[in-house]
Design a protein around this motif. Structure first.
Motif, short mmCIF file in Angstrom:
data_model
loop_
_atom_site.label_atom_id
_atom_site.label_comp_id
_atom_site.label_asym_id
_atom_site.label_seq_id
_atom_site.Cartn_x
_atom_site.Cartn_y
_atom_site.Cartn_z
N LEU A 163 31.49 51.51 40.00
CA LEU A 163 32.72 51.20 39.29
C LEU A 163 33.66 50.30 40.11
CD1 LEU A 163 34.70 51.55 36.95
CD2 LEU A 163 35.44 53.68 37.98
N TYR A 164 33.77 50.58 41.42
CA TYR A 164 34.73 49.80 42.21
C TYR A 164 34.33 48.33 42.30
CZ TYR A 164 32.24 49.07 46.65
OH TYR A 164 31.38 48.65 47.61
N GLN A 165 33.01 48.07 42.27
CA GLN A 165 32.56 46.67 42.23
C GLN A 165 32.88 46.08 40.86
OE1 GLN A 165 28.56 48.03 43.19
NE2 GLN A 165 28.58 46.80 45.06
N GLY A 166 32.86 46.95 39.85
CA GLY A 166 33.21 46.52 38.50
C GLY A 166 34.64 46.03 38.41
N HIS A 167 35.54 46.63 39.22
CA HIS A 167 36.94 46.19 39.20
C HIS A 167 37.05 44.71 39.56
CE1 HIS A 167 38.67 50.01 38.33
NE2 HIS A 167 38.27 50.58 39.45
N ASP A 168 36.41 44.33 40.66
CA ASP A 168 36.47 42.92 41.08
C ASP A 168 35.83 42.01 40.04
OD1 ASP A 168 37.71 43.70 43.36
OD2 ASP A 168 35.90 43.70 44.60
N LEU A 169 34.65 42.45 39.58
CA LEU A 169 33.89 41.62 38.65
C LEU A 169 34.64 41.46 37.33
CD1 LEU A 169 31.21 40.15 38.50
CD2 LEU A 169 30.17 42.23 37.60
N ALA A 170 35.18 42.55 36.81
CA ALA A 170 35.90 42.49 35.54
C ALA A 170 37.11 41.56 35.67
CB ALA A 170 36.35 43.88 35.10
N GLY A 171 37.79 41.66 36.84
CA GLY A 171 38.95 40.80 37.08
C GLY A 171 38.54 39.33 37.08
N SER A 172 37.42 39.05 37.74
CA SER A 172 36.97 37.68 37.85
C SER A 172 36.52 37.11 36.49
CB SER A 172 35.85 37.64 38.91
OG SER A 172 35.00 36.57 38.69
N VAL A 173 35.82 37.93 35.71
CA VAL A 173 35.37 37.46 34.38
C VAL A 173 36.58 37.24 33.47
CG1 VAL A 173 34.15 38.14 32.27
CG2 VAL A 173 33.09 38.54 34.50
N LYS A 174 37.53 38.17 33.52
CA LYS A 174 38.71 38.05 32.66
C LYS A 174 39.49 36.75 32.98
CE LYS A 174 42.88 40.42 31.16
NZ LYS A 174 43.62 41.68 31.07
N GLU A 175 39.68 36.53 34.27
CA GLU A 175 40.42 35.34 34.68
C GLU A 175 39.69 34.07 34.22
OE1 GLU A 175 41.67 35.28 38.86
OE2 GLU A 175 41.35 33.11 38.77
N TYR A 176 38.39 34.09 34.38
CA TYR A 176 37.59 32.93 33.98
C TYR A 176 37.71 32.67 32.48
CZ TYR A 176 33.47 29.90 33.48
OH TYR A 176 32.61 28.87 33.20
N LEU A 177 37.57 33.76 31.70
CA LEU A 177 37.64 33.60 30.24
C LEU A 177 38.99 33.04 29.82
CD1 LEU A 177 35.82 36.85 29.04
CD2 LEU A 177 35.10 34.50 28.57
N LEU A 178 40.05 33.53 30.46
CA LEU A 178 41.39 33.08 30.08
C LEU A 178 41.65 31.64 30.51
CD1 LEU A 178 43.53 36.27 30.75
CD2 LEU A 178 43.14 35.17 28.54
N LYS A 179 41.15 31.29 31.70
CA LYS A 179 41.47 29.96 32.24
C LYS A 179 40.48 28.91 31.79
CE LYS A 179 44.15 31.08 36.33
NZ LYS A 179 43.97 31.42 37.75
#
Ligand SMILES: [Zn+2]
Ligand SMILES: [Zn+2]
Length: 565
Positions: A163-179
């Motif tokens: 899960l803790y690796q998921g935090h970084d990954l989810a953050g990175s995917v979200k930022e990418y999708l938005l930007k």
């Protein structure tokens, strides 16, 4: 735009990461190489999780050393891979390697020494037969589940992450999708939003005018991310970091409804539908822009995502009896941490200062006991000495109380690893099993219950010894242990180490239902690990814990009373 395919060009972060993993894999296990091996592995992991294309970064001459785990040397190696298509260090290692090792090298996550052990024990010598031995269960039967797990992970391209690796990954995917994509709104849902301990599929809902453009952009995440399947409103990708990525298109008018539909577990949605009817049918007729509007409409209280597992939360939302879940702000101290006296890396003073910075009112120092020699366990005279040191420190420090404690090994026969006249001097103990995991369920249960009979037993540390994605815990009868703890005034902990999270949410529910309090402890081995309490809190919330049931949400006066037996 037309992209000209160039055979020699390395497009994806995955390919670059795999080359670095290959170097780590082929480096010999000489002491001199250990640091290098680790560094290459760490850099590979960083790159697997990056949204930006490393290829593009290199071509733009960007500074790669701003990313964690990438130093000057590895930055140079990455540039070499991108600009020349090869890596001299890797080619040299390959030319020196045996054919057997070379075939393993196609699977950079496999540890060659472990594969060699499987080969020898099972009298096989190829990757094909390795795969076969995995599938027919030979590896697990002969070499154990941990080995089977390693081989499975090494042979499969995708896999679960913590899960803790998921935090970084989810953050990175979200930022990418938005930007980078045309999505105007992006929210993580699914297992990740419910904070399930391991993530096989990362799932998002998005708002976008042109979903096909979102898909197109996502295919270029991290340089290249393979699309597995796509429809008009849903797409599935395979992320380099391991898990699958699912993206579902949602509408503004039913954003809340989509959140609910994509977050709850199957069991939760089934119970919810008994009240609301089909959610898909609702989409056609009604409008729920927020989750709150949905819950209000059906006379339900807001259900925290961590609870949406289909246990009793839907009924509670109806009755207005949902728990008020514990939060990180409720935590007043940490009851399980190590210092450089055993296998930690900071002194007591440094740990205390870090705890004060977090606003804690107390911390307990729990270095290992004498039998755990590999972790620098303290012989009695050294613990006596630490007790005196803490007494003196308590006179010096204001506003924080340092509790005298130890992580005491539960020995094979259920006795504790120090004599009573020493245990008596401690404010409380954390008692843990660190050996003889293979005892049968009955024996293991008896062993722990016998330990609890000792009046100086306070908290059972990491109750099942599980290491997520590595090994299952030892077998115990949790119901009997909880009942015995209740009878004897003992407590449990949720260990916040991201690969333990032990008690599990399920076992923590059993303890809580019996009214046994639970500590949310970090088991920190350094000052910065005090922040991992966040992960323990996530599990506590999944278990439905309110702060009244969490030991270290209590003031010190209550705590000292609770610790008396
Ligand atoms: Zn331990
Ligand atoms: Zn520990």
């Amino acid at each position: 735009m037309i992209i000209v395919a160039d055979e020699d060009q390395i497009h994806s972060n995955l390919e670059i990461a795999d080359r670095l993993s290959s170097v780590a894999q082929l480096l010999s296990t000489d002491k001199a190489n250990l640091y290098k091996k680790k560094a290459y592995r760490r850099a590979a992991n960083t790159i697997r999780g990056l949204g930006e294309s490393v290829n593009e970064l290199v071509r733009r001459n960007a500074d790669l050393t701003v990313y964690p785990g990438i130093g000057k040397a590895i930055s140079g190696a990455i540039r070499e891979i991108v600009l020349t298509g090869t890596l001299a260090t890797l080619e040299k290692l390959r030319s020196d390697a045996s054919p057997e090792l070379l075939s393993i090298n196609d699977y950079p996550k496999l540890d060659p020494r472990r594969v060699q052990r499987v080969y020898t024990r099972l009298h096989i010598s190829t990757i094909d037969s390795l795969r076969q031995a995995l599938e027919n269960g030979d590896i697990e039967r002969v070499l154990g589940s941990r080995m089977a797990q390693h081989v499975r992970q090494g042979l499969t391209a995708s896999g679960a992450i913590l899960l803790y690796q998921g935090h970084d990954l989810a953050g990175s995917v979200k930022e990418y999708l938005l930007k980078q994509s045309t999505a105007s709104r992006v929210e993580a849902v699914g297992d990740y939003r419910r904070r399930v301990e391991t993530i096989e599929e990362l799932s998002f809902i998005v708002l976008a005018d042109h979903f096909e453009r979102v898909i197109e952009r996502m295919r270029r995440y991290g340089g290249q991310t393979p699309l597995i399947e796509a429809t008009d409103d849903s797409a599935l990708f395979s992320l380099a970091a391991g898990p699958l990525l699912r993206i579902n298109l949602a509408e503004r008018r039913n954003w809340g409804l989509s959140l609910i539909q994509r977050t709850g577990s199957e069991a939760h949605l089934k119970k919810l539908r008994r009240i609301t009817g089909s959610l898909s049918a609702l989409k056609l007729t009604a409008s729920f822009p927020s989750e709150q509007s949905f819950y209000d409409h059906f006379g339900l209280r807001f259900i925290d995502p961590e609870l949406r597992e289909g246990i009793d939360e839907v009924q509670q939302a109806r009755d207005g009896t949902l728990p008020v879940l514990v939060t990180e702000n409720d935590i007043r101290g940490d009851l399980h941490l190590h210092t450089d006296a055993s296998d930690g890396s900071n002194s007591i003073e440094q740990m205390v200062a870090a705890a004060q910075e977090k606003g804690y009112a107390y911390i307990g120092i729990t270095d290992h006991s004498q039998s755990l020699k590999i972790a620098g366990g303290l012989p009695p005279e050294r613990l006596w000495n630490q007790i005196r040191i803490i007494d003196r420190l308590n006179e010096r420090f204001n506003g924080i109380r340092i509790l005298k404690s130890a992580e005491v090994d539960i020995l094979a026969d259920g006795s504790l690893d120090y004599l009573d006249d020493l245990l008596r001097e401690l404010d409380y103990t954390v008692c843990s099993v660190h050996s003889r995991f293979a005892l049968g369920r009955e024996q293991q249960t008896e062993r722990i219950m016998r330990a609890m009979d000792n009046r100086y037993f306070t908290i059972l540390g990491h109750a099942t010894g599980r290491l997520l994605l590595k090994r299952p815990g030892y077998e115990v009868d949790i119901n009997r242990i909880v009942a015995h703890a209740k009878e004897n005034g003992c407590y449990f902990e949720i260990n916040s180490s991201p690969d333990r999270l032990d008690l599990s949410a399920k076992n923590a529910r059993i303890a809580a239902a019996a009214g046994v309090l639970i500590a949310v402890s970090t088991d920190a081995h350094s000052t910065h690990e005090l922040d991992t309490v966040r992960f323990g809190i996530e599990q506590a919330r999944r278990a439905g814990l309110e702060k009244a049931l969490v030991l270290n949400c209590q003031p010190i006066e209550t705590l000292t009373k609770l610790f008396r037996r």
